[in-house]
Structure formats: structure tokens, C-alpha cells
Write a protein that holds these residues in place. Structure first.
Motif, short mmCIF file in Angstrom:
data_model
loop_
_atom_site.label_atom_id
_atom_site.label_comp_id
_atom_site.label_asym_id
_atom_site.label_seq_id
_atom_site.Cartn_x
_atom_site.Cartn_y
_atom_site.Cartn_z
N LEU A 68 0.82 -1.22 0.00
CA LEU A 68 0.00 0.00 0.00
C LEU A 68 0.85 1.27 0.00
O LEU A 68 1.91 1.32 0.63
N THR A 69 0.37 2.28 -0.70
CA THR A 69 1.05 3.58 -0.68
C THR A 69 0.15 4.66 -0.09
O THR A 69 0.55 5.80 0.07
N LYS A 70 -1.12 4.31 0.20
CA LYS A 70 -2.01 5.28 0.85
C LYS A 70 -1.75 5.25 2.36
O LYS A 70 -1.21 4.27 2.87
N ILE A 96 7.03 -4.21 8.26
CA ILE A 96 7.04 -2.94 7.52
C ILE A 96 7.99 -1.97 8.24
O ILE A 96 8.71 -1.22 7.62
N LEU A 97 7.97 -2.03 9.57
CA LEU A 97 8.91 -1.24 10.38
C LEU A 97 9.95 -2.19 10.97
O LEU A 97 9.60 -3.21 11.55
N PRO A 98 11.24 -1.84 10.81
CA PRO A 98 12.30 -2.74 11.32
C PRO A 98 12.46 -2.62 12.83
O PRO A 98 13.51 -2.24 13.33
N SER A 166 3.67 6.07 19.31
CA SER A 166 3.27 6.15 17.91
C SER A 166 4.51 6.02 17.03
O SER A 166 5.59 6.48 17.40
N VAL A 167 4.34 5.36 15.90
CA VAL A 167 5.46 5.18 14.96
C VAL A 167 5.02 5.57 13.56
O VAL A 167 3.83 5.62 13.25
N GLN A 168 5.99 5.84 12.73
CA GLN A 168 5.70 6.11 11.32
C GLN A 168 6.86 5.68 10.46
O GLN A 168 8.03 5.90 10.80
N LYS A 169 6.52 5.04 9.33
CA LYS A 169 7.51 4.85 8.26
C LYS A 169 6.77 5.12 6.96
O LYS A 169 5.82 4.40 6.62
N ASP A 170 7.16 6.15 6.28
CA ASP A 170 6.49 6.57 5.04
C ASP A 170 4.99 6.75 5.27
O ASP A 170 4.60 7.51 6.13
N ASN A 171 4.16 5.98 4.53
CA ASN A 171 2.70 6.11 4.66
C ASN A 171 2.12 5.25 5.78
O ASN A 171 0.91 5.26 6.00
N PHE A 172 2.96 4.49 6.45
CA PHE A 172 2.46 3.61 7.52
C PHE A 172 2.62 4.27 8.88
O PHE A 172 3.73 4.61 9.30
N TYR A 173 1.48 4.42 9.57
CA TYR A 173 1.46 5.01 10.91
C TYR A 173 0.93 3.97 11.89
O TYR A 173 0.17 3.08 11.50
#
Lengths: 196, 265
Positions: A68-70, A96-98, A166-173
């Protein structure tokens, strides 16, 4: 419109109720094609991370989710699924997150689960936390946490140890707390996600 | 990708807030017992009351369902749904839960936790089964305790029926089985407005590694200060002092904060 990945891990009544109160339209995602209907995706989750991963795998939606990119928001166990591994059942997750999901050790006299309202420190400029001040309280219920990481943690919290609220990598929160149970601050966060 | 050295971030500062929990009795989907908020349109409407409390800063709510008949419990489910639809803080529902399917119906209606009491005493395996099915965070064990000559004992039916279970043993057993939280009501203190049973609460709180909610005896704001200072329990619950407006939650929370107790304002 927000799509909620429907994979049977926990009750989503409170989440859909919160979206309803905010007049945010939503629907359920049951197949790969359903992802095209929505511009934001929520992965909910309550309970055992290993069991949740198994259920998500059984839906066959994992490759699609990873591509996904959204904007995607994982909530609680839904957030933990974004990491590579959980000590809960020693499961490999979406990766998706290391990062790793670890169990709260019996530090000093801390109780597990970490249950109740705790303060978070969000990154000021992050769009998910617009209008949410430092030291705002959110409602947490969890026994496992995602380790703090300066590259991916966008809000931190302390419970004997500093961990990722809370975490984020690119479009993934992802958020460890329950925005749908965190009063007005939680509703603001859901609105911010809808506006990403 | 290198993982951060989590040990480096060890800190002693705990900001987890103490919780203030109003308890509402409901029967056939309506709240009972005197409630006298001045601006209340319908004192029997659980949703309106819940909304008022959440607006005042309550951290969580407990609904105790005293509906007598099984048929009427459908009304309770509808009530839980309405509360979940409109309230944005967590809530627990207790009363009459004796099987997994009762709990599941409440979970699906939006309840965050369920509390079990006599059903768990009769069938302790229920705790294991609920924890396994829905997670420990969903299972609150409510314990009504009374001090007798030879110790503290679990009581049922609002304190009327004594059991042979020693309170400390029962709570330890329940924690091992998977209770995620203890709601401890002192029947000696309940209704007396003479303060919480701080001696027993401290003993129980020090004994377990799950959250403890103090209940029974709240009469003044100072009683809340005392219970948090003397016992370090996680939450304090009361009914009548809140319902009758004798203690206003915003003022109570300000006092707790002034006394350096971690509290969400």
C-alpha cells in the motif's frame, strides 16, 4: 473514506462509533479489491499479536497491505503487526517497520498490563499530531510495547521504560493507545489521520 | 538497521494517571439510585449521565447491571451500544455475566471490560476462559470483602453471603488465572463515607502486579487523596458522592493534582 481491515481480531464497535461521531465515512475491507474503494486504511487489533497475525495471514491480504502507498494507521495490536517481530508468541509480523514488539518486564513495581491514561510526547511537526500538545493524555491498554527508535518513533511514552506511543515509516502510521477511547485528543488524532 | 539500545532510555518517571471512576447502577437499561445533577434532563438515561461524567473529567465508567431477568438483558446490550456510540472514554460493565457468550455480547456491543464477581467464585475456570478468549485486559475481577475475626473473607450478594474464600487467597488465585484488574470493595466501609479501607487496599495492592481499583467508603475528596497516598492503588471508584454532587470531579482532580498525585486534567 476510511477502510477498516476486517480480519476478526477484536471488536471494532468503539472505533466505528468514534468515526461516526466525527462524521467520517468508513467501510469494511474484506478483499483485495476493497482497498481501491478507500483512500485511508485502518488496521485495528486487540488481543494476542500472534493470533492476530495468523488471522490477518488467513485473509490473504498481507501482500496487498505491504504494497500500500495510501496512509495506513495501525491501532494497538494493529500497530504492533507493522513491526518485524513480537515476543508475544514469538511471531514474525508484517515487518514494515524494522522494530520489535517486546513484553514489559517487571520493572520496579510497574504493573502489567500498562492500563490507563498516560502522557505522550509527540513530534511537533508530524501531521498525525497537529493540535495535540506535549504531555497530552491518551488511553493505553497493553502488555507489549514497541521499542523506542529515534528514526521511527513519532510520539513517545514512559512506563518504566521509554517506548513508542506512535510510529511512522512513510505512509504507515501506528498508535499504541486507543484514539477511540482517548477523549477529545483521540478524536482529534482520528481527524488528523482522515486529513492526511 | 540497528535497534536502539532500549536500556539507555530507562527512566523512573511514571506519568500513568490515577483513575477516578464513577459507578452507575443500571436496571433494565435505565440508571437507578438518586442522581441530582442540576442540568440533567433525564436522570435515568445512562448515556446522558455517562456523557456528563466524561465531560467532567471522569477517566473511566463502571456500569453495574442489576437487571433481574434474563430476557431484559437484551435491553442492557442496547444500552451498552448507545454508551459506546456516544462516549469517548473506556467503560466496564458488570453484573450477571456467567458465561463466555454473555461477555462476548458485551464486547461486541462496545464494552471495554467486563467485571465478574459471584460467577467467578462459583466457577473460577470462568476467569481462565474469559482471559484466554478476550485477553486479560478485558477481565476485571470484582471482589466484595468483609473483615471477620479470623481474617478477610469474600462475600457475595452485596455482602449478605459469606464464603470460605480468604480475600487475599482468592485475589492471588484470580491473578494467576488471568484477571487483568481487581475491583476491591470493602463491605465494612461501603456506605459509611468514612474513607476507603486503606490498610487492606495497601496489602492487596502490594501483593499483586495487576491494577487495583479501590471501592467502598468514599465520603470526601480527602478520602481520595488518602487512598492514593497511602496505598498507591491505580484507581478509585465511588457512586453516591458523585451522583449527589457531594464531590465534583473537576474539583477533586484539581485537589489531587495539588497534592502531587498524577492525575489527568
Amino acid at each position: 473514506m476510511i477502510g477498516i481491515v476486517n480480519y476478526g481480531a477484536g471488536n471494532i464497535f468503539s472505533l466505528t462509533a468514534a468515526l461516526g461521531r466525527l462524521n467520517l465515512n468508513y467501510g469494511m475491507i474484506n478483499s483485495e479489491d476493497d482497498f481501491d474503494i478507500y483512500d485511508k486504511i485502518i488496521i485495528p487489533g486487540v488481543g494476542h499479536a500472534g493470533t492476530a497475525m495468523q488471522k490477518l495471514t488467513d485473509t490473504g491480504l498481507v501482500p496487498k497491505i505491504k504494497s500500500l502507498t495510501k496512509p495506513v494507521l495501525g491501532i494497538c495490536v494493529g500497530m504492533q503487526l507493522l513491526t518485524g517481530f513480537s515476543e508475544e508468541g514469538n511471531y514474525n509480523l508484517l515487518d514494515i517497520l524494522p522494530l520489535k514488539t517486546l513484553r514489559f518486564k517487571e520493572l520496579e513495581s510497574k504493573k502489567v498490563p500498562h492500563m490507563g491514561w498516560n502522557q505522550i510526547s509527540p513530534q511537533k511537526e508530524n501531521p498525525l499530531f497537529i493540535g495535540i500538545a506535549d504531555e497530552t493524555y491518551f488511553y493505553f491498554v497493553h502488555s507489549y510495547y514497541i521499542e523506542f527508535n529515534p528514526n521511527f518513533t513519532i510520539a513517545s511514552c514512559n512506563y518504566g521504560i521509554k517506548f513508542s506511543a506512535s510510529v511512522q515509516k512513510d505512509n504507515f502510521y501506528g498508535v499504541q493507545f486507543h484514539p477511540e477511547k482517548s477523549g477529545e485528543a483521540g478524536e482529534l488524532l482520528l481527524k488528523n489521520f482522515a486529513n492526511l | 538497521m540497528e535497534f536502539a539500545q532500549t536500556e539507555f532510555y530507562l527512566t523512573s518517571s511514571i506519568l500513568l494517571s490515577k483513575r477516578i471512576i464513577p459507578c452507575l447502577d443500571v436496571k433494565d437499561g435505565r440508571t437507578v439510585k438518586g442522581i441530582n445533577f442540576v442540568d440533567l434532563r433525564d436522570a435515568g438515561d445512562p448515556v446522558e449521565l455517562a456523557w456528563q461524567y466524561s465531560n467532567q473529567g471522569a477517566d473511566e465508567l463502571v456500569f453495574l447491571d442489576i437487571t433481574a431477568t434474563h430476557e431484559k438483558r437484551k435491553t442492557t446490550i442496547e444500552m451498552v451500544k448507545s454508551v459506546a456510540r456516544q462516549i469517548n472514554i473506556p467503560f466496564t460493565i458488570g453484573g450477571g455475566i456467567s458465561e463466555l457468550k454473555d461477555a462476548e455480547a458485551l464486547l461486541n456491543a462496545g464494552a471495554d471490560k467486563i467485571s465478574i464477581n459471584s460467577a467467578a467464585v462459583r466457577n473460577p475456570q470462568l476467569i481462565d476462559d474469559l482471559a484466554k478468549a478476550f485477553g486479560v485486559q478485558f477481565v476485571v475481577l470484582a471482589v466484595d470483602t468483609k473483615h471477620l475475626v479470623h481474617g478477610d473473607f469474600v462475600h457475595l450478594n452485596g455482602g449478605r453471603i459469606a464464603t470460605e474464600l480468604q480475600t487475599q487467597d482468592w485475589i492471588k488465585n484470580a491473578e494467576e488465572r488471568g484477571a487483568g484488574e481487581i475491583l476491591l470493595t470493602s463491605m465494612d466501609k461501603d456506605g459509611t463515607k468514612s474513607g476507603f479501607d486503606n490498610t487492606l487496599l495497601k496489602q492487596i495492592n502490594d501483593m499483586v502486579s495487576i491494577p487495583v481499583i479501590a471501592s467502598g467508603g468514599a465520603g470526601s475528596s480527602q478520602d481520595f487523596v488518602d487512598v492514593f497516598k497511602k496505598t498507591d492503588v491505580d484507581a478509585a471508584l465511588a457512586a453516591s458522592v458523585f451522583h449527589y454532587g457531594e464531590i465534583l470531579i473537576p474539583e477533586l482532580k484539581q485537589l489531587l493534582k495539588d497534592k502531587n498525585i498524577e492525575i489527568r486534567i
